[in-house]
Design a protein around this motif. Structure first.
Motif, PDB file in Angstrom:
ATOM      1  N   PRO A   1       0.816  -1.000  -0.115  1.00  0.00           N
ATOM      2  CA  PRO A   1       0.044   0.120   0.020  1.00  0.00           C
ATOM      3  C   PRO A   1       0.769   1.160  -0.007  1.00  0.00           C
ATOM      4  N   VAL A   2       0.313   2.093  -0.787  1.00  0.00           N
ATOM      5  CA  VAL A   2       1.402   3.310  -1.121  1.00  0.00           C
ATOM      6  C   VAL A   2       1.147   4.425   0.313  1.00  0.00           C
ATOM      7  N   ALA A   3       0.165   4.507   1.036  1.00  0.00           N
ATOM      8  CA  ALA A   3      -0.072   5.018   2.157  1.00  0.00           C
ATOM      9  C   ALA A   3      -0.339   4.477   3.426  1.00  0.00           C
ATOM     10  N   THR A   4       0.164   5.034   4.343  1.00  0.00           N
ATOM     11  CA  THR A   4      -0.215   4.479   6.016  1.00  0.00           C
ATOM     12  C   THR A   4      -0.325   5.501   6.844  1.00  0.00           C
ATOM     13  N   VAL A   5      -1.648   5.902   7.156  1.00  0.00           N
ATOM     14  CA  VAL A   5      -1.932   7.072   8.087  1.00  0.00           C
ATOM     15  C   VAL A   5      -2.579   6.390   9.448  1.00  0.00           C
ATOM     16  N   GLU A   6      -1.980   7.386  10.585  1.00  0.00           N
ATOM     17  CA  GLU A   6      -2.474   6.984  11.763  1.00  0.00           C
ATOM     18  C   GLU A   6      -3.822   7.713  12.008  1.00  0.00           C
ATOM     19  N   ARG A   7      -4.951   6.980  12.435  1.00  0.00           N
ATOM     20  CA  ARG A   7      -6.379   7.396  12.686  1.00  0.00           C
ATOM     21  C   ARG A   7      -6.662   7.806  13.811  1.00  0.00           C
ATOM     22  N   GLU A   8      -5.919   7.088  14.860  1.00  0.00           N
ATOM     23  CA  GLU A   8      -5.895   7.279  16.484  1.00  0.00           C
ATOM     24  C   GLU A   8      -4.250   7.029  16.712  1.00  0.00           C
ATOM     25  N   PRO A   9      -4.145   7.683  17.994  1.00  0.00           N
ATOM     26  CA  PRO A   9      -3.122   7.242  18.420  1.00  0.00           C
ATOM     27  C   PRO A   9      -2.639   5.782  18.425  1.00  0.00           C
ATOM     28  N   ASP A  10      -1.554   5.316  17.573  1.00  0.00           N
ATOM     29  CA  ASP A  10      -1.117   4.052  17.668  1.00  0.00           C
ATOM     30  C   ASP A  10      -1.951   3.319  16.701  1.00  0.00           C
ATOM     31  N   GLN A  11      -3.223   3.665  16.244  1.00  0.00           N
ATOM     32  CA  GLN A  11      -3.883   2.910  15.422  1.00  0.00           C
ATOM     33  C   GLN A  11      -3.875   3.190  13.954  1.00  0.00           C
ATOM     34  N   TRP A  12      -3.209   2.448  13.156  1.00  0.00           N
ATOM     35  CA  TRP A  12      -2.705   2.935  11.892  1.00  0.00           C
ATOM     36  C   TRP A  12      -3.321   2.062  10.366  1.00  0.00           C
ATOM     37  N   ALA A  13      -3.682   2.741   9.463  1.00  0.00           N
ATOM     38  CA  ALA A  13      -4.565   2.052   8.383  1.00  0.00           C
ATOM     39  C   ALA A  13      -3.927   2.343   7.011  1.00  0.00           C
TER      40      ALA A  13
END
Length: 629
Positions: free
Chosen positions: A358-370
């Motif tokens: 996957p091109v992008a990895t985004v932190e949605r909540e502290p220490d929770q990544w998507a």
């Protein structure tokens, strides 16, 4: 989390076995003796005379590389961090500096890159920009001297430039141990130089990893005509090495004169606009940035990313909830593993599949990544939201329906974003606020937004500030605290081999979490006098309406169902920009004022705006910074 502590060398390879594509599998594990690695300094002639002493400048490149390949005539690739900070403000969360023995040979290399990668078959080269630490010349804050300092070292590693064994005089030194493949990495100023060098298209630079880095120095010091109140000559004086005898006053005056105080985009900024030169980039790019970075504002990664996309550059991106923080200090294990595979692929040609992830990895909540297949999100489309006046002055509706009405506020240059956002249902003399109703389903803001404002000033000068706000309870990283979203502990983990004077161990960190009632998603600022051009102000006539479109910072944020998305517009946000000479009252034509957002999900055409919560709300206060570290 898998914790690695003090890697031991499994074996020292027999003479003749080197870290090349033919033996690429060996490069993924520690195999070379770090304590016995070759440590040396060369001074590379960059062909410029920045301090005007009649002698071309030489930049110091401190090198650590495995001895075993060198003994058999083997070659290794290079990981490079070019920086002005090795003797001034230091590097990393623990403020490390370069150190040397009593004969001037390099001993301590800041950060973990050498400890981790040298045993795996890489050389690590730390370059002092011209005018800093042990280099001659003058720093020019992202200009030709800075960029040439690093580019010429890459040229030397590929046999196209000359290095010497001493700062002056000395004998020529070749880089016959180098494959010529170089990956540049660095946070802040260091990552900025990586961007600048990549924008030259230099042969041999295979990849860059810019962390919290600038893509246009204009957007570090200015914003669509508005000024942040600090200038490049101050940074230059902070990092220049005055012990070498060079006189950089002439260069610093050029910086001061070129960075005009009216906020116009001029020749000095054009020279330092790497985003405009993205078409020249051939290297792959792995970007990391905090969406709450109020030091290097996020417009820097957004415009760089878009320019790279247009050029067809292979890219990857991590976006955290932190401020100006290295991913080593918020997601250590995953970052080192990903960085390791990235360098293995692009510097050693190992087919490990990272370019297909996957091109992008985004932190949605502290220490929770998507993970996302793309940034901006594939289903995000440019959506125009309009402003409609409500029954309460300065409070109204944000939606896809037609805009209507008028509103006004006075620029007192005394308040900022938190005061403007904290009481969303109340009239304020300093700002106006327009909101959706409670969303029935989540919407994602992914990319770079812009605001178009039609405003009539009461004086001949005016500033504008705007922000997108997510109203609703959330847990976020406390990015305004000293750690900008992290807390540093006392325990350590080790990332590579130790050697005398060069420790591989670093203090652990954890998320610093805050509970808030609203989140500022994106911000932007402008000078209304630049409504026609960023290159030249136009005089404002009091009582005359002017339309101007300006950018909001790039981001990736999900507004949950039940929350509200709002646009706030004011004059001088005193936490960020300097005020105009004559503070105005500004009247807005709402039918000609709107915000354009890359949005995934639906926003109603005209929800009721009076459902916003009353009273003050909790938020993490933002802050601007002129400390580029």
């Amino acid at each position: 989390m898998r914790v690695r502590a003090g890697f031991c060398v499994a074996a020292v390879l027999a003479a003749g076995l080197v870290a090349t594509p033919a033996t690429a599998a060996a490069a993924t594990e520690p195999q070379y003796d770090f304590a016995g690695a070759i440590r040396e300094t060369v001074w590379v002639d960059i062909g410029r005379d920045g301090d005007g002493d009649g002698v071309t400048d030489r930049v110091a490149a401190d090198i650590v590389r495995p001895a075993e390949p060198a003994a058999s005539g083997g070659k290794v690739p290079v990981i490079m961090d070019a920086s002005p900070y090795y003797s001034s403000v230091g590097r990393g969360n623990e403020t490390e500096f370069k150190t040397y023995d009593d004969q001037g040979r390099p001993v301590g290399f800041p950060l973990y890159y050498d400890n981790y990668f040298v045993p795996r078959g890489y050389a690590v080269v730390l370059v002092d920009l011209a005018g800093t630490n042990r280099s001659t010349g003058c720093v020019d804050v992202g200009g030709k001297s800075d960029v040439t300092s690093a580019k010429t070292v890459i040229d030397w590693l590929n046999g196209r430039a000359t290095a010497y064994s001493a700062k002056s005089g000395g004998s020529a030194v070749s880089a016959d141990w180098s494959t010529g493949n170089v990956g540049m990495i660095g946070k802040s100023y260091d990552g900025t130089i990586a961007n600048g060098v990549a924008a030259t298209g230099v042969d041999g630079l295979k990849t860059i990893v810019p962390i919290s880095a600038i893509s246009s120095w204009y957007d570090y010091y200015r914003s669509d005509g508005a000024t942040f109140g600090f200038d490049p000559d101050g940074l230059a004086q902070t990092v220049e090495n005055r012990n070498g005898g060079q006189d950089c006053s002439a260069q610093n005056k050029k910086l001061a004169d070129g960075a005009t105080q009216n906020g116009d985009y001029g020749p000095l900024w054009a020279e330092r606009d790497y985003a405009a030169q993205a078409k020249n980039v051939h290297a792959s790019v792995f970007v990391s940035h905090g969406v709450n970075d109020l030091n290097v504002k996020t417009i820097n990664f957004g415009q760089w990313w878009d320019g790279l996309a247009a050029a067809g550059v292979q890219r990857k991106i991590w976006l955290s909830q932190t401020g100006h923080v290295d991913p080593f200090d918020y997601r250590r294990t995953e970052w080192v593993d990903t960085l390791h595979r990235w360098f293995d692929h692009y510097l050693l040609d190992i087919d490990n599949g990272i370019e297909k992830e996957p091109v992008a990895t985004v932190e949605r909540e502290p220490d929770q990544w998507a993970d996302q297949p793309a940034y901006p999100a594939k289903d995000a489309s440019e959506t125009t939201l309009n402003l409609q006046a409500g029954s309460t002055p300065g409070i109204g509706t944000l939606g896809t329906g037609a805009g209507s009405g008028t509103a006004s506020f006075t620029d007192r240059a005394k308040t900022g974003e938190d005061a403007w956002a904290a009481n969303p249902s109340e009239t304020s003399a300093d700002r106006v606020l327009y909101s959706t109703g409670a969303l029935s389903s989540p919407v994602q803001v992914s990319g770079t937004s812009s605001v178009t404002v039609t405003a009539t000033p009461s004086t001949d000068s005016a500033r504008l500030s705007a922000m997108l706000v997510d109203y609703g309870p959330a847990k976020i990283r406390n990015f305004s605290a000293g750690g900008e979203g992290i807390t540093t502990g006392s325990d350590e983990t080790c990332w590579g081999e130790n050697a005398t004077g060069d420790d591989a161990c670093y203090k652990t960190t954890s998320a610093d979490i805050a509970d808030v009632d609203y989140t500022i998603v994106s911000r932007g600022w402008a000078d209304l006098a630049n409504h026609q051009s960023l290159s030249e102000e136009s005089p404002l006539t009091p009582g005359t309406p002017y339309s101007m479109t300006f950018r909001l910072a790039s981001t990736d944020h999900v507004v949950p169902a039940g929350h509200r998305l709002a646009l706030v517009i004011g004059g001088t946000d005193i936490d960020f920009i300097t005020p105009p000479a004559n503070l105005p009252k500004l009247s807005l034509d709402l039918a000609k004022t709107s915000v354009r957002i890359p949005l995934a999900g639906a926003v109603p055409a005209g929800p009721r705006a009076d459902r916003l919560p009353a009273g003050p709300l909790a938020h993490v206060a933002g802050r601007a910074s002129g400390d580029l570290r």
